[in-house]
Design an enzyme around this catalytic site. Structure first.
Site, PDB file in Angstrom:
ATOM      1  N   SER A  36       0.836  -1.205   0.000  1.00  0.00           N
ATOM      2  CA  SER A  36       0.000   0.000   0.000  1.00  0.00           C
ATOM      3  C   SER A  36       0.861   1.241   0.000  1.00  0.00           C
ATOM      4  CB  SER A  36      -0.896  -0.003   1.246  1.00  0.00           C
ATOM      5  OG  SER A  36      -1.534   1.241   1.433  1.00  0.00           O
ATOM      6  N   TYR A  46      -2.633  -0.868  10.541  1.00  0.00           N
ATOM      7  CA  TYR A  46      -2.676  -1.348   9.156  1.00  0.00           C
ATOM      8  C   TYR A  46      -1.433  -0.859   8.406  1.00  0.00           C
ATOM      9  CZ  TYR A  46      -4.123  -1.624   4.234  1.00  0.00           C
ATOM     10  OH  TYR A  46      -4.178  -1.878   2.885  1.00  0.00           O
TER      11      TYR A  46
END
Length: 248
Positions: free
Chosen positions: A139, A152
């Site tokens: 990400s 996360y």
């Protein structure tokens, strides 16, 4: 990396980014194996794809991984691409005590440790192939975290570091290691964090296909490319750009 006549395993392949990758690559004369936890959703996804095998499984559970691996070794000896796409994410306020550790534990297991486990078990099969690839889906927040997704972001930063080490370790083998780094993507998975404002998952799949064609191993999708440049120019500015609420 060749883009046709591969046998491709995609975890989290029944929806979102994983489904769009499965759809695009199946249309390129590849056989795709999609893995997901929800049998009904998996069957519906498979019905929309060409040259597909759906397998029910949860990559965060050891016994289900063992079952999956046995099937792959027995039924798909030509498996040569593994796309680690399954993910978990929670909004997580570090100043509150609402299951912060529990949420972080699930994210770290699904997004990072489960990837290591599956790769470890499948590497003996991948290294036997004339050409193979591992794709880890990380990400934009691997570079700088967003404060509403702190744990996360930490799991994706860990995955980014591991992926770089894996690429070095496999550099003299037939296995190429790619890292797919999308920004916010409009999927069911991301709706709680404003996913409606994100890019289409098809864009992510198309960028992966181009990366295979060009052997681009770190794939900065969409806004990630611009953010990567900012991060290297000024990590502090990048952190604030990711967290505009803290700009003075």
């Amino acid at each position: 990396m060749k883009t046709t006549q591969n046998t491709i395993l995609i975890t989290g392949g029944s929806a979102g980014i994983g489904f769009e990758i499965a759809k695009l690559f199946s249309e390129q004369d590849n056989h795709v194996i999609i893995v997901g936890r929800d049998e009904e959703r998996l069957a519906k996804a498979a019905a929309k794809l060409k040259k597909v095998t759906p397998l029910v499984g949860d990559v965060s559970k050891d016994e289900e991984v063992e079952t999956l691996v046995k099937i792959l070794y027995n039924d798909f000896p030509n498996l040569n691409v593994v796309i680690n796409n399954a993910g978990s994410a929670f909004l997580n306020n570090l100043l509150e005590t609402d299951r912060t550790f529990e949420k972080a534990q699930e994210e770290m297991l699904t997004n990072y440790l489960s990837v290591i486990r599956l790769n470890e078990k499948l590497l003996p099969l991948l290294t036997k192939q004339p050409e193979a690839a591992i794709v880890n889906v990380s990400s934009i927040v691997a570079f700088a975290p967003n404060f509403v997704l702190p744990t996360y972001g930490a799991s994706k930063a860990a995955l980014h570091s591991y992926t770089q080490s894996l690429r070095l370790s496999l550099s003299k083998t037939p296995v190429k290691v790619f890292e797919l780094m999308p920004p916010l993507v409009n999927t069911d998975f991301s709706q709680a964090i404003g996913g409606a404002n994100g890019i289409s998952p098809l864009v992510v799949a198309e960028d992966l296909l181009k990366a295979f064609e060009n052997n681009t191993y770190e794939i900065h999708v969409g806004r990630t490319a611009e953010f990567y440049k900012l991060f290297h120019h000024s990590p502090d500015e990048a952190l604030l750009a990711m967290n505009p609420a803290f700009q003075s």
